[in-house]
Design an enzyme around this catalytic site. Structure first.
Site, PDB file in Angstrom:
ATOM      1  N   TYR A 157      43.501  67.306  34.510  1.00 54.31           N
ATOM      2  CA  TYR A 157      42.656  67.815  35.593  1.00 54.31           C
ATOM      3  C   TYR A 157      43.089  67.246  36.945  1.00 54.31           C
ATOM      4  CZ  TYR A 157      38.910  70.041  32.871  1.00 54.31           C
ATOM      5  OH  TYR A 157      38.165  70.871  32.079  1.00 54.31           O
ATOM      6  N   LYS A 168      46.455  64.296  20.490  1.00 44.10           N
ATOM      7  CA  LYS A 168      47.531  65.139  19.951  1.00 44.10           C
ATOM      8  C   LYS A 168      48.773  64.253  19.923  1.00 44.10           C
ATOM      9  CE  LYS A 168      49.146  69.146  18.576  1.00 44.10           C
ATOM     10  NZ  LYS A 168      48.775  69.745  17.290  1.00 44.10           N
ATOM     11  N   ASP A 203      43.511  69.645  17.099  1.00 47.17           N
ATOM     12  CA  ASP A 203      43.406  70.918  16.376  1.00 47.17           C
ATOM     13  C   ASP A 203      42.563  70.731  15.109  1.00 47.17           C
ATOM     14  OD1 ASP A 203      45.500  69.302  15.501  1.00 47.17           O
ATOM     15  OD2 ASP A 203      46.915  70.939  15.161  1.00 47.17           O
ATOM     16  N   ASP A 217      36.460  68.630  27.282  1.00 47.17           N
ATOM     17  CA  ASP A 217      35.867  69.836  27.859  1.00 47.17           C
ATOM     18  C   ASP A 217      35.786  70.925  26.798  1.00 47.17           C
ATOM     19  OD1 ASP A 217      34.999  71.696  29.877  1.00 47.17           O
ATOM     20  OD2 ASP A 217      37.035  72.532  29.859  1.00 47.17           O
ATOM     21  N   ASP A 245      32.239  72.349  24.457  1.00 45.46           N
ATOM     22  CA  ASP A 245      31.740  73.727  24.424  1.00 45.46           C
ATOM     23  C   ASP A 245      31.652  74.215  22.983  1.00 45.46           C
ATOM     24  OD1 ASP A 245      31.616  74.009  27.238  1.00 45.46           O
ATOM     25  OD2 ASP A 245      32.341  76.085  27.104  1.00 45.46           O
TER      26      ASP A 245
END
Ligand code: IPM
Ligand code: MN
Length: 364
Positions: free
Chosen positions: A147, A196, A226, A250, A254
Site C-alpha cells: 500500500y 506467501k 492461499d 485487507d 473481507d
C-alpha cells in the site's frame, strides 16, 4: 457500577455514502454511555474522503488533519464512491484514508471476526462448520507493505508498465508481531502468521523476525495466504489470532466478514504507539443504498465499543455496547441485510441499541 470520569475529544469523520447514517447511530450509543456515566464525549465533525474533496478539494484537508491530531480518538464511517472515480489518484478518497492512517501512525488494525447467535444462521457456511460460533481476530499491518511502497506507471515509447513494491522493514514487522503476541496472550497463546513465504522475500523476513520477537511460550503456525483463504471457510474455528500484511489482511478480512452473515456487522480498531485510535467498520460506503436509512449500523456501533476499550480504557462500557447490540439482535430486530422480510431502519436500530444501553445501566 464503577464510574469512569474522563472527558474525551472524538473527531468524527462521517465520510461518504452511508457514512453519515451509520456514524449517527454509533454517536447515539456513545451518547447513551455518557448520559449514564461520568464520562463525557466532545464530538468534533470534520469532512473526510469524497465529501472533503467536494468541499475543500482534497480528501484529508488541513483542518481535518489538525482535528485528528488533537483528538483522543477518531470515529470514521466509510469513504469513496463512483462519484470520485475520475479524480486524480493523488487525491482519491482512498488516498485520504491511507494518508490519515500513516499520519496518525496506526500501524495495527484489529478486525475481530465474530458470529452472533441470532445471525449465525445467515452465514453462508454450514451450521456444522460454525459450531458454537466463530471468534478470531485478524491483526492486519496497516501502514506498510504494498500500500505504501514505491509505485509507478511508466509509459515509454517501447513499453508500458507499472509496479507496486511490497516493502517491509524489520521494525514494522516486529511491532505488529508484538501486538499480535499481546492479543494472543488474552486468548490461547497461539498465533497464525499468514504469508506467501514460498514466493515472497518480504514474507521470508516476516518468518525470520517472528522467530526473534515472538516468545517461545506462544505457539506460532505459519500458513500461506492461499491456504488461509481456503481454511477461513473450511474450518474457521482453527483460528484465534491471525496476523498478516496490509494487503493480505485487507483481502482476508473481507472474506472472513461474510461468515458472520453480513459484512455490515464487523468493526475495526486501528492502533499505534499511543492510545489514539481510528475506529471504523470494515465495510465500504455502499453508495447504492446511501440516504435510504437502511444500512446496517452494527459494524460502526461496535467500532465505538472498541474505541471505549482501546482508547479510553472503558472495558465495562465497551461490553455494555456489545451486549446492547447482541440483545437487540436476539429480539429479532434487524436491518434489511439481515432480515429482508421484516426489518427496521438504520436509525430505528440505533435507537433500540441506545434504549437497551439505558436499560442495562438501570438493571445493573
Ligand atoms: C479497508 C478498505 C481500504 C483498504 C481502502 C478503502 C483503501 O478496503 O479499510 O479495508 O484497502 O485498506
Ligand atoms: Mn478492505
Amino acid at each position: 457500577m464503577q464510574k469512569n470520569t474522563g472527558r474525551y475529544n472524538i473527531t468524527v469523520l462521517e465520510g461518504d455514502g452511508i457514512g453519515p447514517e451509520i456514524v449517527a447511530e454509533a454517536v447515539k450509543a456513545l451518547y447513551a454511555i455518557s448520559e449514564n456515566s461520568e464520562t463525557k464525549f466532545d464530538f468534533n465533525f470534520k469532512d473526510f474522503g469524497g465529501a472533503a474533496i467536494d468541499s475543500q478539494g482534497e480528501p484529508y484537508p488541513e483542518d481535518t488533519k489538525r482535528a485528528c491530531e488533537s483528538a483522543d480518538a477518531i470515529l470514521l464511517g466509510a469513504i469513496g464512491g463512483d462519484k470520485w472515480d475520475g479524480v486524480d489518484p493523488s487525491i482519491r478518497p482512498e488516498k485520504g484514508l491511507l494518508n490519515m492512517r500513516k499520519h496518525i501512525g496506526t500501524y495495527c488494525n484489529l478486525r475481530p471476526i465474530k458470529t452472533f447467535k441470532s445471525t449465525s444462521s445467515l452465514s453462508p457456511l454450514k451450521e456444522s462448520i460454525i459450531g458454537d460460533g466463530i471468534d478470531f481476530t485478524i491483526v492486519r499491518e496497516l501502514t506498510g507493505g504494498i500500500y505504501f511502497g514505491e509505485k509507478k506507471t511508466i509509459d515509454s515509447p517501447d513499453s508500458l508498465y507499472a509496479y507496486d513494491m511490497e516493502i517491509y522493514h524489520k521494525h514494522e514487522i516486529s511491532r505488529i508481531l508484538k501486538t499480535a503476541t499481546e492479543i494472543a496472550r488474552k486468548r490461547d497463546n497461539t498465533i497464525t502468521i499468514v504469508d506467501k513465504a514460498n514466493v515472497l522475500e518480504s514474507s521470508k523476513l516476516w518468518r525470520k523476525i517472528s522467530k526473534e520477537v515472538i516468545p517461545e511460550d506462544i505457539t506460532v503456525d505459519y500458513m500461506y495466504v492461499d491456504n488461509a483463504s481456503m481454511q477461513i471457510i473450511r474450518k474457521p474455528s482453527q483460528f484465534t489470532t491471525m496476523v498478516t500484511s496490509n494487503m493480505f489482511g485487507d483481502i482476508l478480512s473481507d472474506e472472513a466478514s461474510v461468515i458472520t452473515g453480513s459484512i455490515g456487522m464487523l468493526p475495526s480498531a486501528s492502533l499505534g504507539e499511543n492510545s489514539k485510535g481510528i475506529y471504523e467498520p470494515i465495510h465500504g460506503s455502499a453508495p447504492d443504498i446511501a440516504g435510504q436509512n437502511i444500512a446496517n449500523p452494527v459494524g460502526t456501533i461496535l467500532s465505538a465499543a472498541m474505541m471505549l476499550k482501546y482508547s479510553f480504557n472503558m472495558d465495562k462500557e465497551s461490553t455494555i455496547i456489545e451486549t446492547a447490540v447482541e440483545n437487540v439482535l436476539d429480539r429479532g430486530i434487524m436491518t434489511i441485510d439481515l432480515s429482508p422480510e421484516n426489518y427496521v431502519s438504520t436509525s430505528e436500530f440505533g435507537d433500540m441499541v441506545s434504549k437497551e444501553i439505558y436499560s442495562i445501566y438501570k438493571n445493573s
